[in-house]
Design a protein around this motif. Structure first.
Motif, PDB file in Angstrom:
ATOM      1  N   THR A  39      11.660 -43.756  18.907  1.00 60.35           N
ATOM      2  CA  THR A  39      10.338 -43.946  19.583  1.00 60.35           C
ATOM      3  C   THR A  39       9.332 -43.362  18.603  1.00 60.35           C
ATOM      4  O   THR A  39       8.168 -43.162  19.392  1.00 60.35           O
ATOM      5  CB  THR A  39      10.325 -43.403  20.929  1.00 60.35           C
ATOM      6  N   LEU A  40       9.526 -42.972  17.560  1.00 57.52           N
ATOM      7  CA  LEU A  40       8.568 -42.354  16.614  1.00 57.52           C
ATOM      8  C   LEU A  40       7.548 -43.371  16.182  1.00 57.52           C
ATOM      9  O   LEU A  40       7.978 -44.449  16.017  1.00 57.52           O
ATOM     10  CB  LEU A  40       9.370 -41.471  15.555  1.00 57.52           C
ATOM     11  N   PRO A  41       6.538 -42.812  15.947  1.00 54.85           N
ATOM     12  CA  PRO A  41       5.312 -43.816  15.289  1.00 54.85           C
ATOM     13  C   PRO A  41       5.675 -44.164  13.970  1.00 54.85           C
ATOM     14  O   PRO A  41       6.287 -43.446  13.093  1.00 54.85           O
ATOM     15  CB  PRO A  41       4.046 -43.055  15.119  1.00 54.85           C
ATOM     16  N   GLU A  42       5.614 -45.722  13.542  1.00 53.90           N
ATOM     17  CA  GLU A  42       5.974 -46.204  12.259  1.00 53.90           C
ATOM     18  C   GLU A  42       5.019 -46.255  11.603  1.00 53.90           C
ATOM     19  O   GLU A  42       3.837 -46.372  11.633  1.00 53.90           O
ATOM     20  CB  GLU A  42       6.557 -47.414  12.583  1.00 53.90           C
ATOM     21  N   ASN A  43       5.468 -46.124  10.053  1.00 51.44           N
ATOM     22  CA  ASN A  43       4.384 -46.401   8.979  1.00 51.44           C
ATOM     23  C   ASN A  43       4.519 -47.904   8.829  1.00 51.44           C
ATOM     24  O   ASN A  43       5.597 -48.652   8.767  1.00 51.44           O
ATOM     25  CB  ASN A  43       4.851 -45.565   7.883  1.00 51.44           C
ATOM     26  N   ASP A  44       3.258 -48.512   8.038  1.00 49.23           N
ATOM     27  CA  ASP A  44       3.510 -49.765   7.350  1.00 49.23           C
ATOM     28  C   ASP A  44       4.418 -50.072   6.369  1.00 49.23           C
ATOM     29  O   ASP A  44       4.157 -49.316   5.390  1.00 49.23           O
ATOM     30  CB  ASP A  44       1.975 -50.405   7.190  1.00 49.23           C
ATOM     31  N   VAL A  45       5.407 -50.913   6.429  1.00 51.17           N
ATOM     32  CA  VAL A  45       6.178 -51.130   5.393  1.00 51.17           C
ATOM     33  C   VAL A  45       6.070 -52.653   5.162  1.00 51.17           C
ATOM     34  O   VAL A  45       6.208 -53.491   5.689  1.00 51.17           O
ATOM     35  CB  VAL A  45       7.781 -50.897   6.017  1.00 51.17           C
ATOM     36  N   PRO A  46       5.839 -52.693   3.538  1.00 54.15           N
ATOM     37  CA  PRO A  46       5.676 -54.201   3.090  1.00 54.15           C
ATOM     38  C   PRO A  46       6.923 -54.854   3.307  1.00 54.15           C
ATOM     39  O   PRO A  46       8.094 -54.140   3.441  1.00 54.15           O
ATOM     40  CB  PRO A  46       5.413 -53.842   1.559  1.00 54.15           C
ATOM     41  N   LYS A  47       6.967 -56.285   3.652  1.00 58.75           N
ATOM     42  CA  LYS A  47       8.012 -57.110   3.598  1.00 58.75           C
ATOM     43  C   LYS A  47       7.939 -57.965   2.475  1.00 58.75           C
ATOM     44  O   LYS A  47       7.095 -58.642   1.918  1.00 58.75           O
ATOM     45  CB  LYS A  47       7.643 -57.995   5.176  1.00 58.75           C
ATOM     46  N   PHE A  48       9.295 -58.283   2.153  1.00 57.00           N
ATOM     47  CA  PHE A  48       9.531 -59.176   0.833  1.00 57.00           C
ATOM     48  C   PHE A  48      10.676 -60.034   1.119  1.00 57.00           C
ATOM     49  O   PHE A  48      11.394 -60.016   2.046  1.00 57.00           O
ATOM     50  CB  PHE A  48       9.921 -58.008  -0.281  1.00 57.00           C
ATOM     51  N   GLY A  80      10.047 -51.302   1.258  1.00 52.85           N
ATOM     52  CA  GLY A  80       9.909 -52.645   1.691  1.00 52.85           C
ATOM     53  C   GLY A  80      11.175 -52.933   2.249  1.00 52.85           C
ATOM     54  O   GLY A  80      12.107 -52.527   2.506  1.00 52.85           O
ATOM     55  N   VAL A  81      11.110 -54.142   3.384  1.00 55.51           N
ATOM     56  CA  VAL A  81      12.183 -54.691   4.131  1.00 55.51           C
ATOM     57  C   VAL A  81      12.207 -56.067   3.794  1.00 55.51           C
ATOM     58  O   VAL A  81      11.101 -56.549   3.356  1.00 55.51           O
ATOM     59  CB  VAL A  81      12.085 -54.312   5.465  1.00 55.51           C
ATOM     60  N   GLY A  82      13.269 -56.882   4.336  1.00 54.31           N
ATOM     61  CA  GLY A  82      13.364 -58.190   4.171  1.00 54.31           C
ATOM     62  C   GLY A  82      12.429 -58.872   5.324  1.00 54.31           C
ATOM     63  O   GLY A  82      12.066 -58.512   6.392  1.00 54.31           O
ATOM     64  N   ASP A  83      11.595 -60.015   4.777  1.00 51.81           N
ATOM     65  CA  ASP A  83      10.780 -60.535   5.890  1.00 51.81           C
ATOM     66  C   ASP A  83      11.241 -61.294   6.950  1.00 51.81           C
ATOM     67  O   ASP A  83      10.327 -61.470   7.970  1.00 51.81           O
ATOM     68  CB  ASP A  83       9.923 -61.481   4.842  1.00 51.81           C
ATOM     69  N   GLY A  84      12.438 -61.366   6.896  1.00 53.97           N
ATOM     70  CA  GLY A  84      13.088 -61.972   8.422  1.00 53.97           C
ATOM     71  C   GLY A  84      13.044 -60.969   9.518  1.00 53.97           C
ATOM     72  O   GLY A  84      13.337 -61.313  10.583  1.00 53.97           O
ATOM     73  N   GLY A  85      12.882 -59.541   9.025  1.00 56.29           N
ATOM     74  CA  GLY A  85      13.241 -58.753  10.084  1.00 56.29           C
ATOM     75  C   GLY A  85      14.736 -58.419  10.786  1.00 56.29           C
ATOM     76  O   GLY A  85      15.563 -59.146  10.069  1.00 56.29           O
ATOM     77  N   LEU A  86      14.633 -57.965  11.711  1.00 56.46           N
ATOM     78  CA  LEU A  86      15.978 -57.607  12.535  1.00 56.46           C
ATOM     79  C   LEU A  86      16.715 -58.875  13.035  1.00 56.46           C
ATOM     80  O   LEU A  86      17.933 -58.847  12.991  1.00 56.46           O
ATOM     81  CB  LEU A  86      15.894 -56.474  13.598  1.00 56.46           C
ATOM     82  N   GLU A  87      16.024 -59.923  13.165  1.00 54.27           N
ATOM     83  CA  GLU A  87      16.595 -61.153  13.353  1.00 54.27           C
ATOM     84  C   GLU A  87      17.828 -61.724  12.384  1.00 54.27           C
ATOM     85  O   GLU A  87      18.356 -62.401  12.732  1.00 54.27           O
ATOM     86  CB  GLU A  87      15.518 -62.225  13.747  1.00 54.27           C
ATOM     87  N   CYS A  88      17.267 -61.212  11.102  1.00 51.94           N
ATOM     88  CA  CYS A  88      18.459 -61.641  10.094  1.00 51.94           C
ATOM     89  C   CYS A  88      19.727 -60.787  10.142  1.00 51.94           C
ATOM     90  O   CYS A  88      20.791 -61.530   9.666  1.00 51.94           O
ATOM     91  CB  CYS A  88      17.727 -61.434   8.877  1.00 51.94           C
ATOM     92  N   LEU A  89      19.855 -60.041  11.095  1.00 49.18           N
ATOM     93  CA  LEU A  89      21.008 -59.286  11.027  1.00 49.18           C
ATOM     94  C   LEU A  89      21.929 -59.896  12.378  1.00 49.18           C
ATOM     95  O   LEU A  89      22.085 -59.651  13.327  1.00 49.18           O
ATOM     96  CB  LEU A  89      20.881 -57.568  11.682  1.00 49.18           C
TER      97      LEU A  89
END
Length: 508
Positions: free
Chosen positions: A111-120, A212-221
């Motif tokens: 529940t920590l505040p998140e930083n903006d992470v680019p998506k690729f 960066g992270v994948g642009d699909g988000g956790l739905e890709c898992l």
């Protein structure tokens, strides 16, 4: 004769009447059971497909997934394997895959505040050579990132020096072996989701940074597309494990060889080299301690401190990575005794705190114990408990309280720091902030001694004052170290050494 005949006929009639009534009764009972069984859904030999349809499959309970992500009672992989063995069929969660649901539930625990992470998109990355692999994932070099308007990593890649930034990034994703095993897939997806969320919430120079992270988000898992989910991280050139037993070990052996063939006139120069070498290693330990202090200040327990999870980037900076086993302790879990509700064996046994190995409640002091064992390894350049078997480690270290031997050449401050840090009782271990202060003092003292021996940047009066002020403490440290060494030799139990030659802990 007539009376006898009529009597026989009457008996036969009564007998057949009783048989007919009994058959009728049994037929009615059997028919009733058939009707009742049809209503309650018991399987019948009826050629109707609607009756033979399988019951709907159950959904995984959220509490089970929370136990997987929080490491309660058993590790992530063990509990996932138990669930998989209990039922071989796929659990249906409606439109969301069961792996995605487990990953999302584990990620929501942080529940920590998140930083903006680019998506690729995965196609935007030019993948290079294979770098390393872990239990569930593997890393590849990123040679180039296609031009895009979303991403600080891309901005840095284009505007920076190509020679330096060419090998700066690495992509981490689940391995093919993990994808082929259902239990490993679930546990790996949970760890990757936890690491993504944890790294997006923290920012420290000695902790690996997510770019960066994948642009699909956790739905890709999901069970089919988990391979498409990735995170973009700093590329590390080496690990502390490799540096300890390659470059540092070779340097230590070289200094020992010089010690055997060096003349007395060059004795001060040899000692100066040893001090500088020790200061170099203590600075690495100090950076690790600062990273742990940052995590503890945010109520995060790392739970897997070992040389394989500590690396160096292209600039030589220390970086802690692999945050899949890290855990955010909720406020209701923190108590005055510094312990919390989580339990279970996590990490390497060699560096594991006794309370964790005995499956008791543990908290931030478990990281202090692991760091103290690692600090001893950095100073001595030896593998802790190298010749112990798992049974011997459990009996001698976790239950009996045995620890690595302390060299009498270690300073009094270092020996006190180690003894307090790896205490068998979590309440007696000092905080990581106190360890940082002691390490800084030790580094300053060693640096001053090195400057005194070389005669640089000090006048005669300054040198005399420093030597006179530190001579008393040096004599006290030498005397106490010799005294402790004698006590250790007297208290050695020959029976305990029989456990030390049975095997090793390398695969634990």
């Amino acid at each position: 004769n007539t009376a006898m005949l009529s009597h026989i006929v009457g008996d036969c009639f009564s007998f057949f009447t009783i048989i007919i009534v009994a058959v009728s009764f049994l037929t009615g009972v059997a028919f009733g059971f058939i009707i009742e069984g049809t209503k309650t859904g018991t399987p019948q030999k009826i050629n109707d497909d609607s009756v033979n349809k399988k019951p709907p499959q159950k959904i995984i309970d959220d509490s089970v997934i929370k136990k997987i992500s929080r490491g309660i009672e058993v590790s992530n992989y063990a509990l996932a394997r138990k669930i998989s063995d209990r039922s071989q069929r796929r659990f249906s969660c409606g439109p969301v895959d069961y792996v995605t649901q487990a990953a999302m539930t584990a990620s929501d625990e942080i529940t920590l505040p998140e930083n903006d992470v680019p998506k690729f998109h995965y196609g935007e990355l030019e993948i290079g050579i294979f770098l390393s692999n872990g239990r569930f994932s593997e890393e590849f070099e990123v040679c180039k990132i296609e031009q895009s308007s979303n991403g600080d990593a891309n901005h840095e890649q284009q505007n920076g020096n190509d020679d330096v930034l060419e090998h700066q990034y690495a992509v981490k994703l689940l391995s093919e072996a993990t994808m082929s095993d259902r239990a490993m897939l679930k546990a790996g997806a949970i760890e990757l989701a936890v690491e993504t969320k944890m790294l997006s919430c923290i920012n420290h120079p000695n902790i690996i940074k997510i770019h960066g992270v994948g642009d699909g988000g956790l739905e890709c898992l999901s069970e089919r597309t988990a391979r498409h989910y990735f995170i973009l991280l700093d590329r590390l050139n080496s690990t502390l494990e490799k540096r300890l037993y390659s470059s540092w070990k070779e340097k230590q052996l070289e200094l020992e060889r010089r010690n055997m063939h060096t003349m007395l006139s060059k004795n001060s120069a040899r000692k100066n080299q040893k001090r500088e070498f020790l200061v170099e290693r203590l600075n690495v330990a100090l950076d690790i301690a600062k990273a742990l202090s940052y995590l503890h200040s945010r109520n995060i327990i790392y739970r897997d401190i070992n040389p394989e999870n500590i690396g160096f980037d292209c600039y030589g900076r220390v970086k802690i990575f692999n945050f899949g086993k890290s855990r955010l302790m909720c406020p209701d879990e923190s108590r005055k005794d510094k312990l919390c509700k989580i339990s279970g064996m996590v990490g390497q046994v060699r560096y594991m705190a006794p309370e964790m190995g005995m499956r008791k409640q543990y908290g931030l002091p478990a990281d202090v114990y692991s760091f103290s064992i690692l600090l001893w390894e950095i100073i001595s350049i030896k593998k802790p408990f190298e010749t112990m078997t798992k049974h011997a480690h459990t009996l001698l270290v976790m239950k009996n309280g045995d620890r690595p031997s302390l060299d009498f050449r270690m300073s009094f401050r270092i020996r006190s720091l180690l003894k307090c840090g790896w205490s068998h009782f979590p309440r007696q271990r000092q905080k990581i902030t106190h360890i940082i202060k002691d390490l800084e003092k030790e580094i300053r003292k060693r640096s001053v001694d090195s400057n005194i021996s070389s005669g640089s940047s000090f006048g005669t009066k300054d040198r005399r004052s420093i030597v006179s002020s530190s001579s008393f403490f040096e004599e006290e440290e030498i005397y106490s170290s010799l005294k402790e060494k004698k006590e250790e030799k007297k208290n050695m139990d020959d029976s305990e050494t029989t456990f030390l030659m049975d095997g090793k802990l390398d695969k634990m």
